[in-house]
Design an enzyme around this catalytic site. Structure first.
Site, PDB file in Angstrom:
ATOM      1  N   ARG A 108      29.563  -0.067   9.232  1.00 17.69           N
ATOM      2  CA  ARG A 108      29.894  -1.396   8.721  1.00 17.69           C
ATOM      3  C   ARG A 108      31.203  -1.872   9.327  1.00 17.69           C
ATOM      4  NH1 ARG A 108      30.648  -2.253   2.902  1.00 17.69           N
ATOM      5  NH2 ARG A 108      31.644  -0.212   2.951  1.00 17.69           N
ATOM      6  N   SER A 182      34.717   9.833   7.043  1.00 14.39           N
ATOM      7  CA  SER A 182      34.670  10.603   5.802  1.00 14.39           C
ATOM      8  C   SER A 182      34.382  12.092   5.981  1.00 14.39           C
ATOM      9  CB  SER A 182      33.638   9.978   4.864  1.00 14.39           C
ATOM     10  OG  SER A 182      33.987   8.641   4.610  1.00 14.39           O
ATOM     11  N   ASP A 251      36.715   8.052   2.827  1.00 14.96           N
ATOM     12  CA  ASP A 251      36.270   7.176   1.741  1.00 14.96           C
ATOM     13  C   ASP A 251      37.017   7.432   0.438  1.00 14.96           C
ATOM     14  OD1 ASP A 251      35.108   9.653   1.449  1.00 14.96           O
ATOM     15  OD2 ASP A 251      33.084   8.914   1.087  1.00 14.96           O
TER      16      ASP A 251
END
Length: 516
Positions: A108, A182, A251
């Protein structure tokens, strides 16, 4: 004639007796199977028990491992990674910032316009991009690496080119990006870090984790010991973009930042989804392994990597031990294998397989699909666990659709729900104990009347209602009602996205001008 009638009557009686005997034997066999199944479930329940005394010991061990990890990376299973994030968002940030959330088969790109304390988040937009299959095929050639990062950089350039006038970048100012990655990274600085290892059993679920498997098979530059940011920056430069990575985060840290932006009492964050992790704000002078100058804020965000936590007090069963032994990383990520969404459904499958083999729970033949690892996922488990219908039709439906098990009795379906409850309660209560360990480390478990907010993100916490309710109830049970009233669990959605952009904002090179 009487002899014929009498003989016929005797034959009928004999046949009736034989049928009755068969029925009795069938009922006895069925009763025996049910008793065996009950015994297996009872044993699981006992092995998974998490009384308060045991949870307190788990919390104490978590605290001890945190101390050890802060003193020496080799002294604890918890890496307690220094993130170099020492300026968390305050809400005063202004300007246009970007984030890249890289993981799974998609990534994203996000932009957010911040308007300071009065306006907050003025506007944000995001675009999700699928990674082309040919870039996910293993290769030993560095050129494949460049192609992947060039693809990402090209999409970044296209995303930036599509900006409307609502997103304004001041004249002469370089664009700044927060990069979410992450996995365990040893930070060299806020904007650089080397990969330590891959986690989350990423090759098991092809849909969610095939991209991570690609990284391993490809032997590309994102290998253990390599700088994660360097390749991205090079690709950005090749696209001629006036943009640089301001912050590298995972994250969990992003979730903490996102929570802190809206609530200054957010001091910790936890991810409870496919994988699990925790981060919290530590006093910089309480980190023995920190050898640099103390930051002006006096604080440092620590990435715990708590999925690797292990304690002799963790309630392990034969199913957990076999799952671990057969995993890609035996002996590692033990805590994650007990509480995260990737593994809960698999634990249930292993229990049902034993019941099918040793108690014929689903009939004389073991359902073939029940032998397929990870076929039963946690969302399937959640659907069955939350079934409130009188006949448990959702349970019947999932067993049929996923495992091709048909014609189950209500007693069998109730037993499946019971096993779901046992597994989920253990996971939720251990998650709560982990949080208490953080509170203990910070001296916030004994009645200090100040809010301590834990921002939590992840699909397991968000969507598995019974897990969430059990976690919250267990936290109150461990801490006591009075202390628990000052510990708030809040859902912080999309920390991996906007949180990275917010860290880029709070650590902007223009911060002296823009965040005053």
């Amino acid at each position: 004639m009487r002899k014929v009638v009498l003989g016929t009557a005797v034959a009928f009686v004999a046949a009736g007796c034989a049928v009755a005997a068969l029925i009795v034997r069938h009922r006895m066999r069925k009763s025996g199977r049910l008793a065996r199944a009950r015994a297996i479930v009872k044993e699981i329940e006992e092995k998974c028990e998490t009384p308060i005394a045991k949870l307190q010991l788990v919390a104490d061990d978590m605290m001890a491992e945190m101390h050890a990890g802060l003193a020496d990376e080799g002294g604890s299973k918890l890496k307690m990674l220094i993130t170099y994030v020492n300026n968390l968002p305050t809400g005063h940030e202004k300007g246009l910032f970007y984030a890249l959330d890289l993981g799974g088969t998609n990534f994203r790109v996000i932009r957010v316009q911040l308007g300071g304390k009065e306006q907050g988040v003025v506007k944000q937009e995001a675009e999700e991009v699928s990674i082309p299959p040919h870039l996910m095929v293993g290769s030993s050639h560095v050129c494949e690496t460049l192609e992947l990062f060039d693809f990402i950089a090209k999409r970044l350039a296209k995303f930036i080119a599509s900006e409307s006038e609502e997103f304004k970048l001041p004249e002469g100012r370089q664009r700044e990006l927060g990069f979410t990655f992450s996995f365990p990274v040893r930070q060299i600085s806020l904007a650089s870090g080397t990969l330590i290892k891959w986690t989350k059993g990423f090759s098991i679920e092809e849909t969610v984790h095939s991209f991570h498997l690609f990284f391993i098979n490809a032997h590309i530059s994102l290998q253990v010991g390599e700088d994660v940011v360097a390749e991205l920056n090079k690709a950005i430069e090749r696209q001629g973009l006036d943009l640089h990575v301001t912050a590298l985060v995972n994250d969990t840290v992003g979730t903490l930042a996102g929570g802190r932006y809206y609530d200054n009492d957010v001091h910790a964050s936890v991810i409870l989804g496919t994988g699990t992790n925790a981060a919290y704000v530590e006093r910089a002078d309480a980190i023995p392994k920190w050898h640099g100058l103390l930051p002006k804020s006096g604080e440092m965000v620590i990435n715990m990597e708590w999925g690797n936590f292990v304690s002799s007090h963790l309630p392990l069963t034969e199913y957990d031990l076999s799952l671990d032994a057969e995993s890609l990383n035996p002996g590692e990520q033990i805590f994650e294998k007990l509480i995260s969404g990737m593994y809960l459904g698999e634990i249930l499958r292993r229990v049902l397989l034993k019941l099918a083999k040793e108690a014929s729970l689903f009939g004389d033949i073991v359902p073939p699909k029940l032998s397929i690892p990870f076929i039963l996922r946690t969302p399937h488990m959640s659907s069955m666990h939350h079934d409130t219908s009188s006949d448990l039709r959702a349970v019947a439906s999932k067993l049929k659709d996923v495992l091709e098990i048909t014609n189950t009795t209500l007693k069998t379906r109730k037993m499946v729900v019971e096993i779901c409850d046992i597994i989920i309660k253990r996971g939720a209560r251990l998650s709560a104990a982990g949080m208490v360990g953080i509170l203990k480390k910070q001296g916030r478990d004994s009645g200090e009347k100040q809010r301590f907010v834990i921002a939590v993100d992840g699909g397991l916490f968000e969507h598995y209602t019974l897990f969430r309710e059990c976690l919250e109830g267990s936290l109150a049970e461990i801490l006591g009602t009075e202390v628990a009233s000052f510990v708030i669990i809040t859902h912080a959605n999309d920390g991996s996205g906007i949180g990275a952009a917010l860290i880029a904002a709070s650590n902007s090179q223009y911060s002296l001008v823009e965040t005053s």
